[in-house]
Design an enzyme around this catalytic site. Structure first.
Site, PDB file in Angstrom:
ATOM      1  N   HIS A  83       0.703  -0.899   0.093  1.00 13.75           N
ATOM      2  CA  HIS A  83      -0.263  -0.347   0.208  1.00 13.75           C
ATOM      3  C   HIS A  83       0.544   1.258  -0.044  1.00 13.75           C
ATOM      4  CE1 HIS A  83      -3.354   3.063   1.768  1.00 13.75           C
ATOM      5  NE2 HIS A  83      -3.946   2.240   1.855  1.00 13.75           N
ATOM      6  N   ASP A 115       2.926  -5.191   7.780  1.00 12.72           N
ATOM      7  CA  ASP A 115       1.358  -3.614   7.624  1.00 12.72           C
ATOM      8  C   ASP A 115       0.338  -4.542   7.466  1.00 12.72           C
ATOM      9  OD1 ASP A 115      -0.634  -2.104   6.802  1.00 12.72           O
ATOM     10  OD2 ASP A 115       0.060  -1.682   5.319  1.00 12.72           O
ATOM     11  N   GLN A 170      -5.044  -5.309   6.891  1.00  9.29           N
ATOM     12  CA  GLN A 170      -6.422  -5.671   6.706  1.00  9.29           C
ATOM     13  C   GLN A 170      -5.763  -7.369   6.533  1.00  9.29           C
ATOM     14  OE1 GLN A 170      -8.461  -4.656   4.417  1.00  9.29           O
ATOM     15  NE2 GLN A 170      -7.128  -2.802   3.602  1.00  9.29           N
ATOM     16  N   LYS A 212     -10.695  -0.161  10.677  1.00 16.71           N
ATOM     17  CA  LYS A 212     -11.279  -1.504   9.351  1.00 16.71           C
ATOM     18  C   LYS A 212     -10.957  -2.808  10.409  1.00 16.71           C
ATOM     19  CE  LYS A 212      -7.787  -0.158   6.143  1.00 16.71           C
ATOM     20  NZ  LYS A 212      -8.395   0.372   5.288  1.00 16.71           N
ATOM     21  N   CYS A 229      -4.027   2.373  -3.542  1.00 14.55           N
ATOM     22  CA  CYS A 229      -3.262   2.983  -3.157  1.00 14.55           C
ATOM     23  C   CYS A 229      -1.932   2.453  -3.320  1.00 14.55           C
ATOM     24  CB  CYS A 229      -3.374   3.962  -1.785  1.00 14.55           C
ATOM     25  SG  CYS A 229      -4.391   5.038  -1.076  1.00 14.55           S
TER      26      CYS A 229
END
Ligand code: 7TS
Length: 415
Positions: free
Chosen positions: A130, A207, A210, A233, A373
């Site tokens: 991202h 990261d 998600q 999220k 992104c």
């Protein structure tokens, strides 16, 4: 997880906790499939935040009065709860609250990267990063003279692990990799990547924006040096995210934001820093949001993260099967299974993703269209944009059917 176990998840009851899902637009009920951008917020999270404002609101950092003490305890304890949720045995000292995943990336890039990197050093990313990670390390690379390299994504949307082993060398100082891709849905073998980085004495940043929302995550099992995610999220509020970092590393790092609430002693000449994690949290922090994040974690754990994951995978599998059955729909990323998370990126031949999203919106089906992104990844896929349906614990197969109906509608309109 078996189908029987999945049935035990009462999606109808879950949906009742989300009044927003009852909204209608021009007589059509909302079908919310933009969960990778932001998930909806259940009543218990909204209630926890409004109760905080109604009953305990004050600034933190241990004022003498009752309210400040209550707010301080709630805010401080929230760090422990997040630590427990992601398997950080060091507790609050290893969890820094940030605005979101992006700020967590920047914290490490500025605080560690700017001070530690120089010419000859390399930062290894993946082609599916991202922008939160890609742009940040790219710019830190420019400022420090460090080279930035990218692990290839293969035709199936997986990382080329042979290439990873080639790229990560003794010159690598930092590996930053996305756990689950927000564009391809790929679940990356992060433990393996971290091991490769550690074998070369490099640090590893994962990261998890998600991943944490929809699967059990144990940062110590992964052995990540840093791990980041966002509250909004995962059924939590906007405005709060978390950076996990190994204590020994965080202790060595300099703060990159300065001000009140993070110092031990200040003179006109110099300052010293408070203990972890406060050294990285200057100014008045996100107190109500921390309370909301704890409520979201409680809510998710009551469902069970393995069941959240199983439900999302089931819906994503169904969506993948329905979409790949359409001859003029191109679906990106790996086949359903353990290497795919709960989202499906696709394009309908000859209809721009934005037009498709707009027709979907006419049916109250909310999807995302654009580059998500991940512009360099879209360049590599050879498309300017893609459409993306992303699922959460309240989505149903009937909603996927509405998505596919809307695609039929778009096809007719544009043919
Ligand atoms: N990393 C990944 C993998 C993401 O998917 C996102 C947000 C971020 C970092 C940044 O998160 P933030 O909370 O700091 O904004 N992804 C998306 C998306 O796919 N659509 O909208 C935001």
């Amino acid at each position: 997880m078996s189908h029987q176990d999945l049935e035990a998840l009462d999606v109808g009851a879950i949906r009742e906790e989300f009044p927003i899902l009852q909204r209608e637009f021009d007589g059509e009920q909302l079908v919310y499939l933009d969960n990778a951008a932001t998930t909806q917020t259940p009543d218990p999270v909204i209630d926890a935040m409004s109760d905080y404002y109604r009953e305990s609101n004050a600034n933190v950092h241990r004022g003498i009065h009752h309210l400040s003490q209550e707010a301080s305890i709630a805010y401080e304890d929230a760090h422990d709860r997040v630590a427990e949720f992601i398997g950080a045995s060091g507790g609050r000292e290893e969890v820094i609250f940030t605005k979101n995943t992006t700020e967590a990336e920047n914290l490490v890039a500025y605080s560690w990267g700017l001070n530690e990197l120089g010419p000859g050093d390399e930062v290894v990313l993946t082609e599916m990063e991202h922008h939160a990670s890609l742009v940040t390390w790219q710019q830190i690379g420019k400022r420090t003279g460090a080279d930035v390299k990218y692990i290839r994504v293969d035709e199936d949307g997986r990382l080329d692990m042979d290439h990873a082993r080639e790229l990560i060398t003794d010159d690598t100082a930092m590996l930053s990799a996305v756990h689950v891709s927000n564009t391809l849905g790929t679940v990356n073998p992060v433990s393996e990547l971290v091991d490769i980085a550690h074998d070369c004495d490099a640090l590893a940043f994962i990261d998890g924006a998600q991943a944490v929302p929809n699967r059990p995550v144990d940062v110590e099992a992964i052995d990540a040096d840093f791990y980041a995610f966002s509250g909004h999220k995962m059924a939590g509020p906007t405005g709060i995210g978390a950076l996990y970092g190994k204590k020994a590393l965080l202790e060595e790092m300099q703060p990159y934001l300065y001000g009140g609430g993070m110092i031990r002693k200040v003179t006109f000449e110099d300052s010293t820093w408070d203990d972890l994690p406060w050294k990285f949290e200057p100014g008045t922090p996100q107190i109500a949001e921390a309370v909301g994040l704890v409520a979201a974690i409680d809510w998710l754990e009551e469902i069970g993260m393995d069941r959240v994951q199983a439900h999302e995978e089931e819906i994503a599998r169904y969506a993948y099967e329905r979409l790949t059955a359409e001859p003029d729909v191109e679906v990106y990323g790996p086949e359903p299974g353990p290497e795919r998370g709960g989202l499906v990126g696709f394009n309908l031949e000859s209809v721009h993703a934005h037009d498709l999203a707009s027709i979907m919106n006419d049916h109250a089906v909310a999807i995302r269209a654009g580059d998500h992104c991940t512009q360099p990844l879209h360049d590599k896929l050879g498309v300017a944009a893609s459409a993306r349906a992303s699922f959460y614990v309240y989505n149903t197969k009937e909603e996927v059917d509405k998505l596919v109906d809307a695609i039929d509608d778009a096809r007719q309109l544009f043919s």
